[in-house]
Write a protein that holds these residues in place. Structure first.
Motif, short mmCIF file in Angstrom:
data_model
loop_
_atom_site.label_atom_id
_atom_site.label_comp_id
_atom_site.label_asym_id
_atom_site.label_seq_id
_atom_site.Cartn_x
_atom_site.Cartn_y
_atom_site.Cartn_z
N GLY A 1 0.81 -1.24 0.00
CA GLY A 1 0.00 0.00 0.00
C GLY A 1 0.83 1.27 0.00
O GLY A 1 0.31 2.37 0.10
N VAL A 2 2.17 1.14 -0.08
CA VAL A 2 3.02 2.34 0.00
C VAL A 2 3.50 2.73 -1.39
O VAL A 2 3.99 1.90 -2.15
CB VAL A 2 4.24 2.07 0.91
N GLY A 3 3.36 4.02 -1.72
CA GLY A 3 3.84 4.51 -3.02
C GLY A 3 5.34 4.81 -2.94
O GLY A 3 5.76 5.95 -2.79
N TRP A 4 6.16 3.75 -3.01
CA TRP A 4 7.59 3.87 -2.65
C TRP A 4 8.34 4.92 -3.45
O TRP A 4 9.26 5.55 -2.93
CB TRP A 4 8.28 2.50 -2.77
N LYS A 5 7.94 5.15 -4.70
CA LYS A 5 8.68 6.14 -5.51
C LYS A 5 8.55 7.54 -4.93
O LYS A 5 9.34 8.43 -5.21
CB LYS A 5 8.11 6.15 -6.96
N LYS A 6 7.51 7.74 -4.10
CA LYS A 6 7.27 9.08 -3.53
C LYS A 6 7.58 9.13 -2.03
O LYS A 6 7.15 10.02 -1.31
CB LYS A 6 5.80 9.47 -3.78
N VAL A 7 8.33 8.12 -1.58
CA VAL A 7 8.74 8.07 -0.17
C VAL A 7 10.17 8.61 -0.06
O VAL A 7 11.03 8.28 -0.87
CB VAL A 7 8.68 6.62 0.34
#
Ligand code: 6PG
Length: 246
Positions: free
Chosen positions: A62-68
Motif C-alpha cells: 500500500g506504500v507509493g515507494w517512488k514518492k517516499v
C-alpha cells in the motif's frame, strides 16, 4: 494528542506500526505528493522494517515507494558500513528490499566528525524542505525508540539535548557511552505530523513509566521532550514494557 497502545507481542506491535506507516504514507502522498519519514535505529524497529521489506506484505503493497523520502532520527559517529550504523541496519533489513530510488534516502554522514555530520544533515534537510534559516522541517512521520535510560533518538540524559531552535540536527557528546552521536533535535521532532514510539521489553518498563507518568524532568527522562506542536503522538508498547503503567 497522545495515545498509548499495548500489544501482547513485539510482532503485533510491528504489524500495527507497519499499518500506521502505510496509512501515513497514503495520507501524505494523497495530500502533498510525497511522504517524508525519519527512521529510528536500535533493534526494536527491525520487526517493522522486516514487514515493510516483505514483498508479499499487504502494508508494503500500500506504500507509493517512488514518492517516499527516508531520513534518520539519529546516527552513530561511524561510517555507513559499520555494524553500529543505524543506516547500515535500515539499509540491509529494509531499504535495499523496497523499490525506493537511492536518491530518496538521506543518511547522516557518520563518517564525518559529529559536528560536520550534523551541519551537513541540517543543510540537506533545509534544502529538501526548502526552509529559511530559522524554519524547522515538518516530517510526515518520525519513528522513535526508547532507551532503558529514557533517551530517545540520541537525546540522552544530562547532555546538551540540543534545544537550540536553529539546529535541525545537532552533535551530542554522550559521555556515558564515550561517544559522539548526531540527532534530530527535540524541537525538530516535535514539528512532525505524526510521531510513533516503538517500545518493547521488560527492560523499558521503568523508563516508560517515568516518561509517561513521572514528573516532568527532561534532563532525567529526555523522551518527555517529545510533544508534537501540531501532530499526533502514538506510543506502541509491548506488554512487558507497559507492565508498570497505571
Ligand atoms: C539508536 C536509537 C536509539 C534507540 C533506543 C532503543 O541509535 O540506538 O536511535 O534511540 O531507539 O536506544 O533501542 P532498542 O530499540 O535497541 O532498544
Amino acid at each position: 494528542m497522545k495515545k498509548v497502545e499495548i500489544f501482547d507481542t513485539p510482532e503485533e506491535l510491528s504489524r500495527r506500526a507497519a499499518q500506521l506507516f502505510a496509512e501515513a504514507s497514503r495520507r501524505a502522498i494523497g495530500e502533498r505528493g510525497h511522504f517524508t519519514a525519519a527512521l529510528a535505529g536500535g533493534s526494536t524497529p527491525k520487526g517493522l522494517y522486516k514487514i515493510l521489506a516483505d514483498e508479499n506484505d499487504e502494508f508494503r503493497a500500500g506504500v507509493g515507494w517512488k514518492k517516499v523520502f527516508i531520513f534518520f532520527g539519529d546516527e552513530r559517529n561511524v561510517p555507513p558500513n559499520d555494524e553500529q550504523s543505524n543506516y547500515k541496519m535500515a539499509h540491509e533489513v529494509f531499504l535495499s528490499n523496497v523499490p525506493l530510488p537511492r536518491q530518496n534516502i538521506f543518511r547522516i554522514k557518520g563518517e564525518l566528525s559529529a559536528k560536520d555530520a550534523a551541519e551537513d544533515y541540517s543543510k540537506t534537510i533545509r534544502r529538501f524542505f526548502k526552509l529559511d534559516d530559522d524554519e524547522l522541517p515538518r516530517f510526515d512521520l518520525i519513528l522513535l525508540g526508547l532507551g532503558d535510560d529514557a533517551h530517545t533518538a540520541s537525546i540522552f540524559p544530562h547532555t546538551s539535548a540540543a534545544e537550540n531552535p536553529q539546529d535541525i540536527a545537532a552533535a551530542v557528546n554522550v559521555r556515558k557511552l564515550q561517544t559522539e552521536r548526531v540527532t534530530l533535535t527535540a524541537k525538530t521532532i516535535n514539528q512532525a505530523r505524526e510521531i510513533l514510539f516503538l517500545v518493547s521489553g521488560e527492560a523499558k518498563a521503568s523508563a516508560l513509566k517515568n516518561v509517561l507518568e513521572g514528573e516532568f524532568q527532561p534532563e532525567e527522562f529526555p523522551a518527555q521532550l517529545i510533544k508534537p506542536t501540531d501532530g499526533e503522538l502514538i506510543w506502541l508498547t509491548e506488554r512487558g514494557a507497559a507492565s508498570l503503567l497505571d
